[in-house]
Design an enzyme around this catalytic site. Structure first.
Site, short mmCIF file in Angstrom:
data_model
loop_
_atom_site.label_atom_id
_atom_site.label_comp_id
_atom_site.label_asym_id
_atom_site.label_seq_id
_atom_site.Cartn_x
_atom_site.Cartn_y
_atom_site.Cartn_z
N ARG A 171 0.81 -1.23 0.00
CA ARG A 171 0.00 0.00 0.00
C ARG A 171 0.84 1.27 0.00
NH1 ARG A 171 -3.00 -3.06 3.75
NH2 ARG A 171 -4.77 -4.06 2.72
N LYS A 226 2.18 10.94 -11.81
CA LYS A 226 1.32 10.02 -12.57
C LYS A 226 2.11 8.74 -12.78
CE LYS A 226 -1.70 12.91 -15.37
NZ LYS A 226 -2.07 13.21 -16.77
N GLU A 253 7.81 17.06 -25.73
CA GLU A 253 7.18 17.48 -24.47
C GLU A 253 7.70 18.86 -24.04
OE1 GLU A 253 4.66 15.82 -23.35
OE2 GLU A 253 4.95 13.66 -23.59
N LYS A 300 5.94 22.51 -15.16
CA LYS A 300 5.20 21.34 -14.69
C LYS A 300 4.94 21.45 -13.19
CE LYS A 300 4.00 16.71 -15.20
NZ LYS A 300 4.18 15.43 -15.84
N GLU A 318 -5.46 16.40 -11.60
CA GLU A 318 -6.03 16.70 -12.91
C GLU A 318 -7.53 16.90 -12.87
OE1 GLU A 318 -3.82 14.88 -16.17
OE2 GLU A 318 -5.73 14.59 -17.16
N ARG A 329 -4.48 20.98 -14.83
CA ARG A 329 -3.41 20.04 -15.20
C ARG A 329 -3.69 19.36 -16.55
NH1 ARG A 329 -0.20 15.43 -11.59
NH2 ARG A 329 1.03 14.69 -13.35
N ASN A 342 -1.89 17.75 -21.38
CA ASN A 342 -2.15 16.68 -22.35
C ASN A 342 -2.32 17.21 -23.77
OD1 ASN A 342 -2.22 14.59 -20.38
ND2 ASN A 342 -4.23 15.32 -19.74
N HIS A 388 -2.02 14.99 -26.77
CA HIS A 388 -2.00 13.61 -26.30
C HIS A 388 -3.23 12.80 -26.70
CE1 HIS A 388 1.42 15.10 -24.13
NE2 HIS A 388 1.64 13.96 -23.51
N HIS A 394 -2.23 9.51 -28.23
CA HIS A 394 -2.54 8.19 -27.65
C HIS A 394 -3.23 7.30 -28.67
CE1 HIS A 394 -2.38 9.68 -23.19
NE2 HIS A 394 -1.20 9.59 -23.75
N HIS A 405 6.35 7.52 -27.84
CA HIS A 405 5.33 8.38 -27.24
C HIS A 405 5.52 9.84 -27.69
CE1 HIS A 405 2.57 9.97 -24.25
NE2 HIS A 405 3.52 10.78 -23.84
#
Ligand SMILES: NC(=O)c1ccc[n+]([C@@H]2O[C@H](COP(=O)([O-])OP(=O)(O)OC[C@H]3O[C@@H](n4cnc5c(N)ncnc54)[C@H](O)[C@@H]3O)[C@@H](O)[C@H]2O)c1
Length: 370
Positions: free
Chosen positions: A127, A149, A191, A233, A243, A247, A251, A254, A258, A271
Site C-alpha cells: 500500500r 502520474k 514534451e 510542470k 487533474e 493540469r 495533455n 496527447h 494516444h 510516445h
C-alpha cells in the site's frame, strides 16, 4: 566527484507530499548534493532496464552503498510494449523475494516507461513505499518523472491502470542525455515544445530560437530547457495534482497521440513522436474551433518538424482514430475532450464538432490506408 555548478533545485509544492527536483550535469556522481534528501529507508531496489542498467546502474549503486543495508537491481525488458501487468509483477516478485518492506525504497533508473512502472509498483506494494525518480531520457526529465502520474498500459488504452503517487525526490543528471539515441532526444523535445503554446509564449519563442542547439545537445541549452519545463510542470501540478482542472492542459496533443500509439501498437511510434504529431493536429483543431491564429499553427508545426518529429499521422482510418480517442481518459461519457490553444501561451479543454475533428485528422494523416 563534485559538480562544476551546484545543482538547480525546483520544488513541487504539494503540502505533505512536496519534494525537490535536482538538476545538474554529473549529479549521479556527486551524491554529496543529494544524499541527505534520500528517504529514510534501510534497503534499496534499483529498477532499470536492459539498456540503461549497463550504462548507469553501477554508478548509482556505488553512490548508494554505505547508505542502505542492501541494494538490489532488477533489469526489465526495454520497451513501451513491456509497460504492462506482467512486467509490473516482476517488480513485485523481486520485492517479495528480497523481503522488501515499508523501509525499502525503489529507484526508477531510466526513461518514462521504467519511471511510470516503478512509481506504480511503489504506490501499490504494501500500500505504498517510497520511490526516487532518476530519469535518464529527456522526456522523463522534462515531464514523466515529475507530477506523480504512475501506471501501465492496457492493450485497449494507454496508461489506463495506475495511480497518482508522488516520488520522494527527482534526480535529473543532464549528463545521461549524451548517450540517448537521436530519435529519443527528439521525442523528449516534443514534451518541451508542448509547454510553450499552452502556458508560456516566451518559452515557445526561446525553444524556437534554440532548437538547433537543442538537437545538437548543447548542454547549456538542454539545462535551460529542462529547468524551465520542470518549473512549468511544478507550477501546474502544484495547482491541480489530480487533474481536476488546469493540469489537463499538459495533455496537449496527447488525445490524438494516444490514438496513434494504441492504433499502431505500442512501441512502433515513440510516445514523444505521437505527441509531436498529435500537437500538429491539436493546433489545427484549435484554429478551427478556437480561432487560433493560422500563423501560430504554422510556427508550431514547423518547430515540431525541426525537432525531428513526424508532422503527419499514420494512415489509420479516421474512424479508427475516433474510436481510440473515445476511450481516452479525458473522454466523458464517450464524448472526446481536446486540449486546445485558445491563444498563444494559453489553453482550454473542450469538445469539438465531430465533422471538424474528422477533417483535421484527414488533413494531417498520410493519405493511404494500410
Ligand atoms: N507519468 C507521466 O506524467 C508521463 C508523462 C509523459 C510520458 N509518460 C510515459 O513515458 C513513457 C515514455 O518515456 P520515454 O520517452 O522516456 O521512453 P522509454 O522509457 O521507453 O525510454 C526510451 C528509450 O531510451 C532508452 N534510454 C533511456 N535512457 C537512456 C540513456 N540515458 N542513454 C541511452 N538510452 C537510454 C530506454 O532504454 C528506451 O529504449 C511512455 O510510456 C509515456 O506514457 C508519462
Amino acid at each position: 566527484m563534485s559538480l562544476r555548478h551546484p545543482p538547480e533545485q525546483i520544488r513541487i509544492q504539494l503540502g505533505a507530499r512536496s519534494y525537490p527536483i535536482l538538476l545538474g550535469e554529473g549529479l549521479l556522481g556527486a551524491p554529496d548534493s543529494w544524499q541527505e534528501l534520500l528517504p529514510d529507508a534501510s534497503a534499496a531496489l534499483i529498477v532499470s532496464n536492459t539498456t540503461v542498467a549497463p550504462l548507469y546502474a553501477d554508478a548509482l549503486r556505488q553512490e548508494l552503498s554505505g547508505r542502505f543495508r542492501s541494494i538490489d537491481l532488477i533489469e526489465l525488458p526495454d520497451g513501451e510494449q513491456y509497460k504492462n501487468w506482467e512486467t509490473l509483477n516482476r517488480i513485485f516478485d523481486r520485492l517479495i523475494g528480497m523481503h522488501g518492506d515499508r523501509s525499502t525504497v525503489l529507484f526508477a533508473l531510466g526513461g518514462g516507461v521504467v519511471g511510470d512502472m516503478t512509481g506504480f509498483a511503489a504506490a501499490s506494494y504494501m500500500r505504498g513505499i517510497p520511490f526516487v525518480q532518476v530519469p535518464t531520457t529527456l522526456l522523463a526529465q522534462v515531464d514523466s518523472s515529475v507530477g506523480g502520474k504512475t501506471g501501465i498500459n492496457h492493450p485497449r488504452g494507454k496508461n489506463m491502470i495506475g495511480a497518482f503517487y508522488q516520488p520522494h525526490l527527482v534526480l535529473c543528471d543532464l549528463a545521461t542525455l549524451q548517450t540517448l539515441p537521436d530519435r529519443e532526444l527528439s521525442a523528449g523535445l516534443a514534451e518541451i515544445i508542448k509547454y510553450g503554446p499552452i502556458y508560456d509564449l516566451a518559452f515557445f519563442d526561446w525553444v524556437e530560437a534554440n532548437i538547433d542547439r537543442l538537437t545538437a545537445r548543447d548542454p547549456a541549452a538542454l539545462a535551460h530547457a529542462v529547468k524551465r519545463s520542470c518549473e512549468i510542470k511544478a507550477e501546474v501540478v502544484g495547482l491541480d495534482e489530480r487533474e481536476g482542472g488546469v493540469r489537463a492542459i499538459l495533455n496537449f496533443g496527447h488525445t490524438f497521440g494516444h490514438a496513434i500509439e494504441a492504433g499502431l501498437g505500442y512501441g512502433k511510434w515513440l510516445h514523444g513522436e505521437a505527441v509531436g504529431c498529435g500537437m500538429v493536429m491539436a493546433a489545427r483543431l484549435s484554429a478551427e474551433v478556437c480561432g487560433l491564429d493560422a500563423g501560430f499553427v504554422r510556427r508550431v508545426e514547423e518547430l515540431i518538424r525541426r525537432a525531428g518529429l513526424p508532422v503527419r499521422g499514420p494512415a489509420l482510418e479516421v474512424d479508427r482514430y475516433l474510436e481510440l480517442m473515445r476511450s481516452d481518459k479525458k473522454a466523458q461519457a464517450g464524448e472526446i475532450r481536446f486540449v486546445m490553444v485558445d491563444r498563444p501561451g494559453s489553453a482550454v479543454t473542450r469538445t469539438a464538432p465531430e465533422d471538424v475533428v474528422r477533417q483535421v485528422i484527414a488533413d494531417c494523416r498520410i493519405a493511404e490506408v494500410a
